[in-house]
Design an enzyme around this catalytic site. Structure first.
Site, PDB file in Angstrom:
ATOM      1  N   ASP A   1       0.861  -1.200   0.000  1.00  0.00           N
ATOM      2  CA  ASP A   1       0.000   0.000   0.000  1.00  0.00           C
ATOM      3  C   ASP A   1       0.888   1.237   0.000  1.00  0.00           C
ATOM      4  O   ASP A   1       1.786   1.373   0.822  1.00  0.00           O
ATOM      5  CB  ASP A   1      -0.934   0.031   1.216  1.00  0.00           C
ATOM      6  CG  ASP A   1      -2.177   0.876   0.935  1.00  0.00           C
ATOM      7  OD1 ASP A   1      -3.288   0.313   0.933  1.00  0.00           O
ATOM      8  OD2 ASP A   1      -2.032   2.100   0.693  1.00  0.00           O
TER       9      ASP A   1
ATOM     10  N   ASN B   1      -5.525  -4.779  -6.494  1.00  0.00           N
ATOM     11  CA  ASN B   1      -6.702  -4.179  -5.848  1.00  0.00           C
ATOM     12  C   ASN B   1      -6.561  -2.665  -5.648  1.00  0.00           C
ATOM     13  O   ASN B   1      -7.567  -1.968  -5.536  1.00  0.00           O
ATOM     14  CB  ASN B   1      -6.904  -4.893  -4.495  1.00  0.00           C
ATOM     15  CG  ASN B   1      -7.791  -4.128  -3.555  1.00  0.00           C
ATOM     16  OD1 ASN B   1      -9.018  -4.211  -3.632  1.00  0.00           O
ATOM     17  ND2 ASN B   1      -7.191  -3.344  -2.652  1.00  0.00           N
TER      18      ASN B   1
ATOM     19  N   TYR C   1     -12.729   6.468 -14.237  1.00  0.00           N
ATOM     20  CA  TYR C   1     -12.697   5.266 -13.396  1.00  0.00           C
ATOM     21  C   TYR C   1     -13.375   4.080 -14.101  1.00  0.00           C
ATOM     22  O   TYR C   1     -12.840   2.971 -14.141  1.00  0.00           O
ATOM     23  CB  TYR C   1     -13.404   5.603 -12.082  1.00  0.00           C
ATOM     24  CG  TYR C   1     -13.524   4.487 -11.080  1.00  0.00           C
ATOM     25  CD1 TYR C   1     -12.443   4.158 -10.261  1.00  0.00           C
ATOM     26  CD2 TYR C   1     -14.720   3.785 -10.927  1.00  0.00           C
ATOM     27  CE1 TYR C   1     -12.563   3.141  -9.319  1.00  0.00           C
ATOM     28  CE2 TYR C   1     -14.848   2.779  -9.989  1.00  0.00           C
ATOM     29  CZ  TYR C   1     -13.770   2.458  -9.183  1.00  0.00           C
ATOM     30  OH  TYR C   1     -13.893   1.465  -8.252  1.00  0.00           O
TER      31      TYR C   1
ATOM     32  N   LYS D   1     -11.809   0.612 -15.283  1.00  0.00           N
ATOM     33  CA  LYS D   1     -12.318  -0.648 -14.730  1.00  0.00           C
ATOM     34  C   LYS D   1     -12.835  -1.577 -15.832  1.00  0.00           C
ATOM     35  O   LYS D   1     -12.743  -2.801 -15.707  1.00  0.00           O
ATOM     36  CB  LYS D   1     -13.418  -0.360 -13.701  1.00  0.00           C
ATOM     37  CG  LYS D   1     -12.900   0.287 -12.409  1.00  0.00           C
ATOM     38  CD  LYS D   1     -11.812  -0.534 -11.769  1.00  0.00           C
ATOM     39  CE  LYS D   1     -11.648  -0.277 -10.276  1.00  0.00           C
ATOM     40  NZ  LYS D   1     -10.482  -1.015  -9.727  1.00  0.00           N
TER      41      LYS D   1
ATOM     42  N   THR E   1     -16.412   1.434   2.211  1.00  0.00           N
ATOM     43  CA  THR E   1     -15.025   1.844   2.450  1.00  0.00           C
ATOM     44  C   THR E   1     -15.005   3.360   2.271  1.00  0.00           C
ATOM     45  O   THR E   1     -16.024   3.963   1.924  1.00  0.00           O
ATOM     46  CB  THR E   1     -14.053   1.230   1.417  1.00  0.00           C
ATOM     47  OG1 THR E   1     -14.368   1.784   0.127  1.00  0.00           O
ATOM     48  CG2 THR E   1     -14.163  -0.288   1.338  1.00  0.00           C
TER      49      THR E   1
HETATM   50  N1  NAD Z   1     -15.637  -0.005  -2.229  1.00  0.00           N
HETATM   51  C1  NAD Z   1     -16.372  -0.401  -3.248  1.00  0.00           C
HETATM   52  O1  NAD Z   1     -17.618  -0.530  -3.161  1.00  0.00           O
HETATM   53  C2  NAD Z   1     -15.731  -0.710  -4.567  1.00  0.00           C
HETATM   54  C3  NAD Z   1     -16.573  -0.955  -5.654  1.00  0.00           C
HETATM   55  C4  NAD Z   1     -16.012  -1.293  -6.865  1.00  0.00           C
HETATM   56  C5  NAD Z   1     -14.633  -1.387  -6.992  1.00  0.00           C
HETATM   57  N2  NAD Z   1     -13.829  -1.108  -5.925  1.00  0.00           N
HETATM   58  C6  NAD Z   1     -12.391  -1.233  -6.124  1.00  0.00           C
HETATM   59  O2  NAD Z   1     -11.845  -2.022  -5.083  1.00  0.00           O
HETATM   60  C7  NAD Z   1     -10.491  -1.636  -4.829  1.00  0.00           C
HETATM   61  C8  NAD Z   1     -10.319  -1.302  -3.362  1.00  0.00           C
HETATM   62  O3  NAD Z   1     -11.139  -0.201  -3.044  1.00  0.00           O
HETATM   63  P1  NAD Z   1     -11.531   0.227  -1.561  1.00  0.00           P
HETATM   64  O4  NAD Z   1     -12.966   0.576  -1.601  1.00  0.00           O
HETATM   65  O5  NAD Z   1     -11.028  -0.763  -0.586  1.00  0.00           O
HETATM   66  O6  NAD Z   1     -10.707   1.611  -1.480  1.00  0.00           O
HETATM   67  P2  NAD Z   1      -9.728   2.220  -0.354  1.00  0.00           P
HETATM   68  O7  NAD Z   1      -9.508   3.624  -0.731  1.00  0.00           O
HETATM   69  O8  NAD Z   1     -10.293   1.916   0.995  1.00  0.00           O
HETATM   70  O9  NAD Z   1      -8.385   1.371  -0.529  1.00  0.00           O
HETATM   71  C9  NAD Z   1      -7.562   1.487  -1.664  1.00  0.00           C
HETATM   72  C10 NAD Z   1      -6.113   1.396  -1.214  1.00  0.00           C
HETATM   73  O10 NAD Z   1      -5.269   1.466  -2.367  1.00  0.00           O
HETATM   74  C11 NAD Z   1      -4.107   2.197  -2.019  1.00  0.00           C
HETATM   75  N3  NAD Z   1      -3.489   2.742  -3.243  1.00  0.00           N
HETATM   76  C12 NAD Z   1      -3.995   3.697  -4.055  1.00  0.00           C
HETATM   77  N4  NAD Z   1      -3.156   3.963  -5.068  1.00  0.00           N
HETATM   78  C13 NAD Z   1      -2.088   3.141  -4.904  1.00  0.00           C
HETATM   79  C14 NAD Z   1      -0.901   2.905  -5.650  1.00  0.00           C
HETATM   80  N5  NAD Z   1      -0.647   3.611  -6.762  1.00  0.00           N
HETATM   81  N6  NAD Z   1      -0.040   1.966  -5.226  1.00  0.00           N
HETATM   82  C15 NAD Z   1      -0.291   1.239  -4.094  1.00  0.00           C
HETATM   83  N7  NAD Z   1      -1.393   1.438  -3.340  1.00  0.00           N
HETATM   84  C16 NAD Z   1      -2.292   2.358  -3.740  1.00  0.00           C
HETATM   85  C17 NAD Z   1      -4.607   3.287  -1.100  1.00  0.00           C
HETATM   86  O11 NAD Z   1      -3.581   3.835  -0.293  1.00  0.00           O
HETATM   87  C18 NAD Z   1      -5.692   2.543  -0.297  1.00  0.00           C
HETATM   88  O12 NAD Z   1      -5.204   2.043   0.930  1.00  0.00           O
HETATM   89  C19 NAD Z   1     -10.235  -0.448  -5.763  1.00  0.00           C
HETATM   90  O13 NAD Z   1      -9.616  -0.888  -6.936  1.00  0.00           O
HETATM   91  C20 NAD Z   1     -11.618   0.061  -6.064  1.00  0.00           C
HETATM   92  O14 NAD Z   1     -11.653   0.793  -7.246  1.00  0.00           O
HETATM   93  C21 NAD Z   1     -14.346  -0.766  -4.724  1.00  0.00           C
END
Ligand code: NAD
Length: 310
Positions: A37, A99, A170, A174, A204
């Site tokens: 992270d 992720n 985004y 995706k 989140t």
């Molecule tokens: N939360 C949802 O409902 C949801 C829905 C669809 C897709 N997603 C996808 O799931 C994944 C996780 O999302 P989340 O909701 O847990 O978000 P989040 O913001 O809680 O966690 C994402 C993490 O990625 C890290 N990060 C960002 N850019 C980075 C990089 N360049 N290198 C390394 N780390 C990096 C951030 O520091 C963060 O801790 C993402 O790809 C998001 O797009 C989430």
């Protein structure tokens, strides 16, 4: 629970949210985990090793093995260092969960170039770079005669597979990740690597920015981020060696193996079409017009639910 004993996993963006749950679940199943992270803000600014370190401490406190890694997944050389660190520390790599992600939502008519570029970079290149270096590692081992049972799990989104207003950057990234999954699955199958993809849903900080703070219900909570991890563990089991190239929508207890772009309404003319004839055929077949149903309706059909209605 499938046993992942002896396996080594990298989970990117595992310092919080969904990635943290994947890291904890993989560790509980016996895998040693690299908790990657960069520790950025939701829009991708700054850097902080604390979130990754905290997850490592949680895993260790529960008796697992993990290390923190603070590389930027969209940095090609940084992604290589991350793969190398996993192999150097734990002696091997079996699982890569891509992720990490950020958001910079805006209607496309007002979206700035930097908002487009940064989101595409973190998600799309942030999937390509680690997958490329991991694949090179697995190819080398496969060529030296080893039987490989490796896994890549990517992260798309309902926004990418169904389309969501305000997320052109985004959603395009995706959707690209879903397409990347299909191609990677076809290319890497020959080395024993399966490549699948999630379209997760969870409470989140990412969803909080769109929906505000969502109340935690009593009893079963369909948007607990932990619901997104059992499919990751299941796909990582040796028994799932022949399940590849799939995109799984997850919402609470609903896991839907989605059908993506596939053959649909066929317009066929033996001698080819001219524009006039094709227009009349289009109007005949779509008398009421045709347009995407939107993310929320499509999610409901897949067994999910809009967070707006929770
Ligand atoms: N939360 C949802 O409902 C949801 C829905 C669809 C897709 N997603 C996808 O799931 C994944 C996780 O999302 P989340 O909701 O847990 O978000 P989040 O913001 O809680 O966690 C994402 C993490 O990625 C890290 N990060 C960002 N850019 C980075 C990089 N360049 N290198 C390394 N780390 C990096 C951030 O520091 C963060 O801790 C993402 O790809 C998001 O797009 C989430």
């Amino acid at each position: 629970m499938p046993s992942l004993d002896g396996k080594v996993a990298i989970v990117t963006g595992a310092g919080r949210g969904i990635g943290r749950e994947h890291a904890l679940a993989l560790s509980k199943s016996g895998a040693r985990v690299v908790v990657n992270d960069l520790g950025v803000t939701l829009s991708g600014e700054g850097a902080d090793t604390t979130p990754a370190q905290q997850v490592v401490e949680e895993i260790k406190a529960a008796g697992g093995e993990a290390i923190a890694n603070g590389e930027n997944v969209a940095d090609f050389q940084g992604a290589k260092r991350m793969i190398d660190e996993a192999v150097q520390t734990f002696g091997r790599l079996d699982i890569l969960v891509n992720n990490a992600g950020i958001l910079r939502d805006r209607m496309l008519v007002t979206m700035e170039e930097g908002e487009w570029d940064k989101v595409i970079e973190v998600h799309l290149k942030g999937h390509f770079a680690p997958t490329h270096h991991a694949a090179a590692y697995w190819r080398e081992r496969s060529k030296s005669g080893e039987e490989i049972r490796a896994r890549v799990i990517n992260t798309s989104s309902p926004s990418g597979v169904f389309g969501n207003v305000g997320q052109a950057n985004y959603g395009a990234a995706k959707a690209g990740i879903a397409g990347f999954t299909l191609i990677a699955a076809q290319e890497l199958g020959r080395y024993g690597v399966t490549v699948n993809c999630l379209a997760p849903n969870a409470r989140t900080r990412m969803t909080e920015s769109a929906y505000g703070e969502l109340a935690v219900p009593e009893g079963f909570d369909p948007i607990d981020p932990a619901h997104n991890s059992p499919i990751v563990v299941a796909l990582c089991a040796d028994e799932a060696q022949h399940i590849t190239g799939q995109v799984f929508l997850v919402h609470g207890g609903a896991v839907n193996a989605l059908h993506g772009w596939d053959a649909g309404e066929l317009f066929y003319s033996e001698m080819g079409w001219d524009g006039d004839a094709l227009l009349s055929e289009l109007l005949k077949r779509f008398p009421d017009g045709v347009a995407p149903s939107g993310m929320f309706e499509a999610m409901a059909r897949a067994g999910g639910q809009s967070m707006r209605t929770l």
